[in-house]
Design a protein around this motif. Sequence first.
Motif, PDB file in Angstrom:
ATOM      1  N   CYS A 330      -6.039  -6.566  10.585  1.00 21.78           N
ATOM      2  CA  CYS A 330      -4.806  -5.889  10.170  1.00 21.78           C
ATOM      3  C   CYS A 330      -4.229  -6.441   8.873  1.00 21.78           C
ATOM      4  N   VAL A 331      -4.760  -7.573   8.414  1.00 20.59           N
ATOM      5  CA  VAL A 331      -4.280  -8.141   7.156  1.00 20.59           C
ATOM      6  C   VAL A 331      -4.503  -7.168   6.001  1.00 20.59           C
ATOM      7  N   ALA A 332      -5.709  -6.643   5.888  1.00 23.45           N
ATOM      8  CA  ALA A 332      -6.068  -5.799   4.739  1.00 23.45           C
ATOM      9  C   ALA A 332      -5.204  -4.551   4.655  1.00 23.45           C
ATOM     10  N   MET A 333      -4.920  -3.921   5.797  1.00 24.06           N
ATOM     11  CA  MET A 333      -4.143  -2.680   5.759  1.00 24.06           C
ATOM     12  C   MET A 333      -2.720  -2.930   5.264  1.00 24.06           C
ATOM     13  N   VAL A 334      -2.171  -4.101   5.590  1.00 27.07           N
ATOM     14  CA  VAL A 334      -0.833  -4.441   5.119  1.00 27.07           C
ATOM     15  C   VAL A 334      -0.872  -4.841   3.652  1.00 27.07           C
ATOM     16  N   GLU A 335      -1.853  -5.658   3.280  1.00 29.07           N
ATOM     17  CA  GLU A 335      -1.982  -6.089   1.884  1.00 29.07           C
ATOM     18  C   GLU A 335      -2.235  -4.911   0.951  1.00 29.07           C
ATOM     19  N   ASN A 336      -3.083  -3.975   1.393  1.00 31.22           N
ATOM     20  CA  ASN A 336      -3.418  -2.842   0.538  1.00 31.22           C
ATOM     21  C   ASN A 336      -2.197  -1.980   0.238  1.00 31.22           C
ATOM     22  N   LEU A 337      -1.353  -1.784   1.248  1.00 32.36           N
ATOM     23  CA  LEU A 337      -0.148  -0.991   1.032  1.00 32.36           C
ATOM     24  C   LEU A 337       0.834  -1.744   0.139  1.00 32.36           C
ATOM     25  N   ALA A 338       0.955  -3.043   0.355  1.00 32.41           N
ATOM     26  CA  ALA A 338       1.840  -3.845  -0.488  1.00 32.41           C
ATOM     27  C   ALA A 338       1.413  -3.762  -1.954  1.00 32.41           C
ATOM     28  N   LYS A 339       0.117  -3.933  -2.205  1.00 28.44           N
ATOM     29  CA  LYS A 339      -0.394  -3.874  -3.572  1.00 28.44           C
ATOM     30  C   LYS A 339      -0.177  -2.498  -4.188  1.00 28.44           C
ATOM     31  N   ALA A 340      -0.388  -1.451  -3.370  1.00 24.74           N
ATOM     32  CA  ALA A 340      -0.218  -0.083  -3.870  1.00 24.74           C
ATOM     33  C   ALA A 340       1.229   0.164  -4.287  1.00 24.74           C
TER      34      ALA A 340
END
Length: 348
Positions: A330-340
Amino acid sequence: MSNVRAAHLTRRGVLAAGGALGLGAALAACGDDDAKSGSSGKETTAAKSGPWTFKDDRGTTVKLDEVPANIVAFVGVAAALYDYGIGVKGVFGPTKTKAGKADVQAGDMDISKLTILGNEWGQFNVEKYAALAPDVLITTMFDGAGTLWYVPDESKDKIAKLAPSVGISAYDRQLTVPLQRVWALAESLGADMTASKVTDAKKRFEEASSRLRAAAKAHPDIKVMAGSAAQDLFYVSGSDLSVDLEYFKALGVNLVEPSASVLKASGGWYESLSWENVDKYQADIIMMDDRTATIQPADITQATWKKLPAVKAGQVIARSPEPIFSYDKCVAMVENLAKAIETAKKVS
């Protein structure tokens, strides 16, 4: 579909729980259900022994004389347990793609070592299940009625007689709740929750969540839409029932929200739009359903899609409507949205 249970059981409602599949895209076959005995590979054997008890999200308490050794699980649950070092004997749900590779929902498991009881909606080989001598069946739930995800209604009674079941709810709650529940389940099965891999993943998830909260606060004008593509329809997810969207909203993300009256037709999950009307909502970022039964952004040919400002700006990211409930995944899905959100241009 007057309620969520109806949405779950009808073909039009298949996978509505993640935000959105309809009649035209309902789970195309992703492979066969040829069985290969074994477990998911690289997992550790649970060291815990003696009686086992676990109370699931239906309020059902499963009691066994020994910690389960022969576990059968929905593929996403199996993938989460794998991240905690717990292996399973068999899986059901999207496991193998048409090309024979691991489905996105299989996580890091070696699917060649698993018995696949069914790879698509409605498939569940009861005979193969019985042959595994299962101790317990574990899956998620996407409604308030306790319906076990991907356990076919027509064979659920036969399946229930072979082993007790555990249901982890992914319905109408924030992401952190099923994450905590699967953590507790893995711990009960003998996982080492003090292992650095486990604790580091939890810390990274918490850091990613803080980053997303900060990004949302710094860019409150950036609108994010959750979508899913089928041949004839585009689905826009509401945030009130999906674990990931509820969590993102709680962190301050400005989500596009179809009206409650429109969502009512799908039991509250999504609004379906024709491709001609795909521009009904303005969004700066579009999160697209990454499940293999949906059409992926690179394969969408409709001109109306290509004209969307977020698409033209390259501000389309993946979304996992059925997350693998381990902190690592679940780390990647949160990080990806933050970066976007941090890098998005205002285009709506």
